[in-house]
Design a protein around this motif. Structure first.
Motif, PDB file in Angstrom:
ATOM      1  N   GLY A 241       8.520  -4.528  -8.506  1.00  0.00           N
ATOM      2  CA  GLY A 241       8.322  -4.314 -10.191  1.00  0.00           C
ATOM      3  C   GLY A 241       8.229  -2.819 -10.566  1.00  0.00           C
ATOM      4  N   ASP A 242       8.777  -2.740 -11.690  1.00  0.00           N
ATOM      5  CA  ASP A 242       8.781  -1.174 -12.135  1.00  0.00           C
ATOM      6  C   ASP A 242       7.652  -0.592 -12.562  1.00  0.00           C
ATOM      7  OD1 ASP A 242      11.776  -1.642 -12.239  1.00  0.00           O
ATOM      8  OD2 ASP A 242      11.801  -2.071 -14.525  1.00  0.00           O
ATOM      9  N   ARG A 243       6.636  -1.608 -12.635  1.00  0.00           N
ATOM     10  CA  ARG A 243       5.285  -1.253 -12.793  1.00  0.00           C
ATOM     11  C   ARG A 243       4.321  -1.185 -11.810  1.00  0.00           C
ATOM     12  NH1 ARG A 243       2.227  -3.741 -15.753  1.00  0.00           N
ATOM     13  NH2 ARG A 243       3.323  -5.741 -15.723  1.00  0.00           N
ATOM     14  N   ALA A 244       5.041  -1.340 -10.628  1.00  0.00           N
ATOM     15  CA  ALA A 244       3.968  -1.414  -9.317  1.00  0.00           C
ATOM     16  C   ALA A 244       3.214   0.047  -9.041  1.00  0.00           C
ATOM     17  CB  ALA A 244       4.971  -1.523  -8.162  1.00  0.00           C
ATOM     18  N   PRO A 245       1.903  -0.021  -9.098  1.00  0.00           N
ATOM     19  CA  PRO A 245       1.296   1.089  -8.814  1.00  0.00           C
ATOM     20  C   PRO A 245       1.524   2.047  -7.618  1.00  0.00           C
ATOM     21  CG  PRO A 245       0.058  -0.718  -9.214  1.00  0.00           C
ATOM     22  CD  PRO A 245       1.294  -1.393  -8.962  1.00  0.00           C
TER      23      PRO A 245
ATOM     24  N   GLU B 201      11.888   9.612 -10.634  1.00  0.00           N
ATOM     25  CA  GLU B 201      13.037   9.352 -10.683  1.00  0.00           C
ATOM     26  C   GLU B 201      13.555   9.147  -9.261  1.00  0.00           C
ATOM     27  OE1 GLU B 201      15.293  12.193 -12.864  1.00  0.00           O
ATOM     28  OE2 GLU B 201      14.431  11.229 -14.756  1.00  0.00           O
ATOM     29  N   ASP B 202      13.078  10.145  -8.270  1.00  0.00           N
ATOM     30  CA  ASP B 202      13.476  10.013  -6.974  1.00  0.00           C
ATOM     31  C   ASP B 202      12.751   8.692  -6.241  1.00  0.00           C
ATOM     32  OD1 ASP B 202      14.766  12.247  -7.135  1.00  0.00           O
ATOM     33  OD2 ASP B 202      13.085  13.441  -6.361  1.00  0.00           O
ATOM     34  N   VAL B 203      11.647   8.301  -6.584  1.00  0.00           N
ATOM     35  CA  VAL B 203      10.859   7.121  -5.898  1.00  0.00           C
ATOM     36  C   VAL B 203      11.702   5.769  -6.622  1.00  0.00           C
ATOM     37  CG1 VAL B 203       9.048   5.475  -6.271  1.00  0.00           C
ATOM     38  CG2 VAL B 203       8.832   8.035  -5.981  1.00  0.00           C
ATOM     39  N   ASP B 204      12.411   5.804  -7.838  1.00  0.00           N
ATOM     40  CA  ASP B 204      12.985   4.628  -8.228  1.00  0.00           C
ATOM     41  C   ASP B 204      14.379   4.555  -7.529  1.00  0.00           C
ATOM     42  OD1 ASP B 204      10.904   4.155  -9.909  1.00  0.00           O
ATOM     43  OD2 ASP B 204      11.848   5.025 -11.523  1.00  0.00           O
ATOM     44  N   MET B 205      14.872   5.775  -7.426  1.00  0.00           N
ATOM     45  CA  MET B 205      16.324   5.957  -6.477  1.00  0.00           C
ATOM     46  C   MET B 205      16.173   5.359  -5.096  1.00  0.00           C
ATOM     47  SD  MET B 205      18.896   9.153  -6.021  1.00  0.00           S
ATOM     48  CE  MET B 205      18.922   9.680  -7.800  1.00  0.00           C
ATOM     49  N   LEU B 206      14.992   5.751  -4.508  1.00  0.00           N
ATOM     50  CA  LEU B 206      14.787   5.235  -3.171  1.00  0.00           C
ATOM     51  C   LEU B 206      14.526   3.889  -2.982  1.00  0.00           C
ATOM     52  CD1 LEU B 206      14.082   6.016  -0.255  1.00  0.00           C
ATOM     53  CD2 LEU B 206      11.634   6.134  -1.037  1.00  0.00           C
ATOM     54  N   VAL B 207      14.041   3.234  -4.079  1.00  0.00           N
ATOM     55  CA  VAL B 207      13.570   1.756  -3.944  1.00  0.00           C
ATOM     56  C   VAL B 207      14.867   1.185  -4.255  1.00  0.00           C
ATOM     57  CG1 VAL B 207      12.744  -0.020  -5.209  1.00  0.00           C
ATOM     58  CG2 VAL B 207      11.330   1.907  -4.711  1.00  0.00           C
ATOM     59  N   ARG B 208      15.861   1.917  -5.211  1.00  0.00           N
ATOM     60  CA  ARG B 208      17.089   1.086  -5.339  1.00  0.00           C
ATOM     61  C   ARG B 208      18.076   1.117  -4.060  1.00  0.00           C
ATOM     62  NH1 ARG B 208      16.821   3.578 -10.553  1.00  0.00           N
ATOM     63  NH2 ARG B 208      17.999   5.250  -9.526  1.00  0.00           N
ATOM     64  N   GLU B 209      18.033   2.185  -3.433  1.00  0.00           N
ATOM     65  CA  GLU B 209      18.864   2.600  -2.200  1.00  0.00           C
ATOM     66  C   GLU B 209      18.326   1.552  -1.118  1.00  0.00           C
ATOM     67  OE1 GLU B 209      18.964   6.556  -1.143  1.00  0.00           O
ATOM     68  OE2 GLU B 209      19.993   7.251  -2.731  1.00  0.00           O
ATOM     69  N   LEU B 210      17.064   1.555  -1.002  1.00  0.00           N
ATOM     70  CA  LEU B 210      16.522   0.463   0.091  1.00  0.00           C
ATOM     71  C   LEU B 210      16.747  -1.140  -0.220  1.00  0.00           C
ATOM     72  CD1 LEU B 210      13.191   2.427   0.932  1.00  0.00           C
ATOM     73  CD2 LEU B 210      15.424   2.269   2.420  1.00  0.00           C
ATOM     74  N   GLY B 211      17.131  -1.144  -1.363  1.00  0.00           N
ATOM     75  CA  GLY B 211      17.427  -2.644  -1.960  1.00  0.00           C
ATOM     76  C   GLY B 211      16.138  -3.376  -1.925  1.00  0.00           C
ATOM     77  N   TRP B 212      14.762  -2.593  -2.136  1.00  0.00           N
ATOM     78  CA  TRP B 212      13.529  -3.389  -2.314  1.00  0.00           C
ATOM     79  C   TRP B 212      13.332  -4.108  -3.617  1.00  0.00           C
ATOM     80  CZ3 TRP B 212       9.850   0.652   0.214  1.00  0.00           C
ATOM     81  CH2 TRP B 212      10.100   0.798   1.749  1.00  0.00           C
ATOM     82  N   ARG B 213      12.972  -5.334  -3.658  1.00  0.00           N
ATOM     83  CA  ARG B 213      12.498  -5.990  -4.658  1.00  0.00           C
ATOM     84  C   ARG B 213      11.205  -5.689  -5.396  1.00  0.00           C
ATOM     85  NH1 ARG B 213      14.344 -12.005  -3.277  1.00  0.00           N
ATOM     86  NH2 ARG B 213      13.321 -12.333  -5.443  1.00  0.00           N
TER      87      ARG B 213
END
Length: 211
Positions: free
Chosen positions: A120-124, A106-118
């Motif tokens: 994929g959800d399944r990115a290894p 969840e923290d990783v997903d939040m970090l990606v959203r905060e950074l605005g990075w595009r």
């Protein structure tokens, strides 16, 4: 050139080349007789690429097959090809049924959203980063955006540099080679430089004299 010359110039054995042909990683040569075939620079370039992916990227044959198939499919766009390469690289982590893992993801997903990075959800790489978060926390190291900022800055800078080097008006084969070089090989360059820089920083801060 004959397969023996192809072997000499690529640094791979004839048996290995024949194996790659059987596995579909390398196109067959042009038959000249029942038992002979001719090969050209395209075969040599492909073998050099396969060798780099095997030796530097440490990729299994199955992963290289996926990359090669995407390379040869003209309908696959460059971004999709990047994705194929990234997913082939893995790592292919099976998420454990563990609250610490779920919190890290969840923290990783939040970090990606905060950074605005595009991404994929399944990115290894999401799973890989979550795994590192779990390991850091078990060792007593908190994971905060402040701690991650230097790594985010470095990763962004390197990624932008790599992507900017891929020219859109060059032949697809050369473009693909540049992409794979940046994704697979230069990642090892970055790891090596990081370790060298760490040793230098440690020596300058902790060593009593020149090493």
């Amino acid at each position: 050139m004959q397969i023996s010359e192809l072997s000499d110039r690529s640094g791979l054995t004839v048996q290995t080349i024949k194996f790659y042909i059987r596995e579909g990683l390398l196109p067959k040569g042009t038959s000249t007789t029942v038992t002979r075939a001719e090969y050209d620079h395209r075969h040599l370039e492909r073998l050099r690429l396969i060798r780099a992916l095997r030796e530097v990227g440490d990729l299994p044959v199955a992963s290289i097959k996926k990359i090669v198939a995407s390379m040869e499919d003209e309908s696959v766009g460059l971004h999709e090809l990047f994705g194929t390469t990234q997913y082939a690289l893995g790592p292919h982590i099976v998420p454990p049924n563990d609250p610490h893992w779920r919190a890290a993801r969840e923290d990783v997903d939040m970090l990606v959203r905060e950074l605005g990075w595009r991404v994929g959800d399944r990115a290894p790489a999401r799973a890989l980063l979550a795994q590192t978060f779990v390991a850091l926390r078990r060792l007593g190291f908190p994971v905060t955006l402040t701690d991650l900022r230097p790594y985010v800055t470095a990763a962004t800078s390197v990624a932008e540099h790599e992507i900017s080097r891929v020219a859109l008006d060059t032949p697809r084969t050369l473009t693909v080679h540049a992409m794979l070089a940046s994704t697979v090989i230069y990642e090892q360059v970055l790891t090596a430089l990081h370790r060298l820089a760490q040793e230098d920083a440690s020596a300058r801060r902790f060593a009593s004299g020149p090493s």
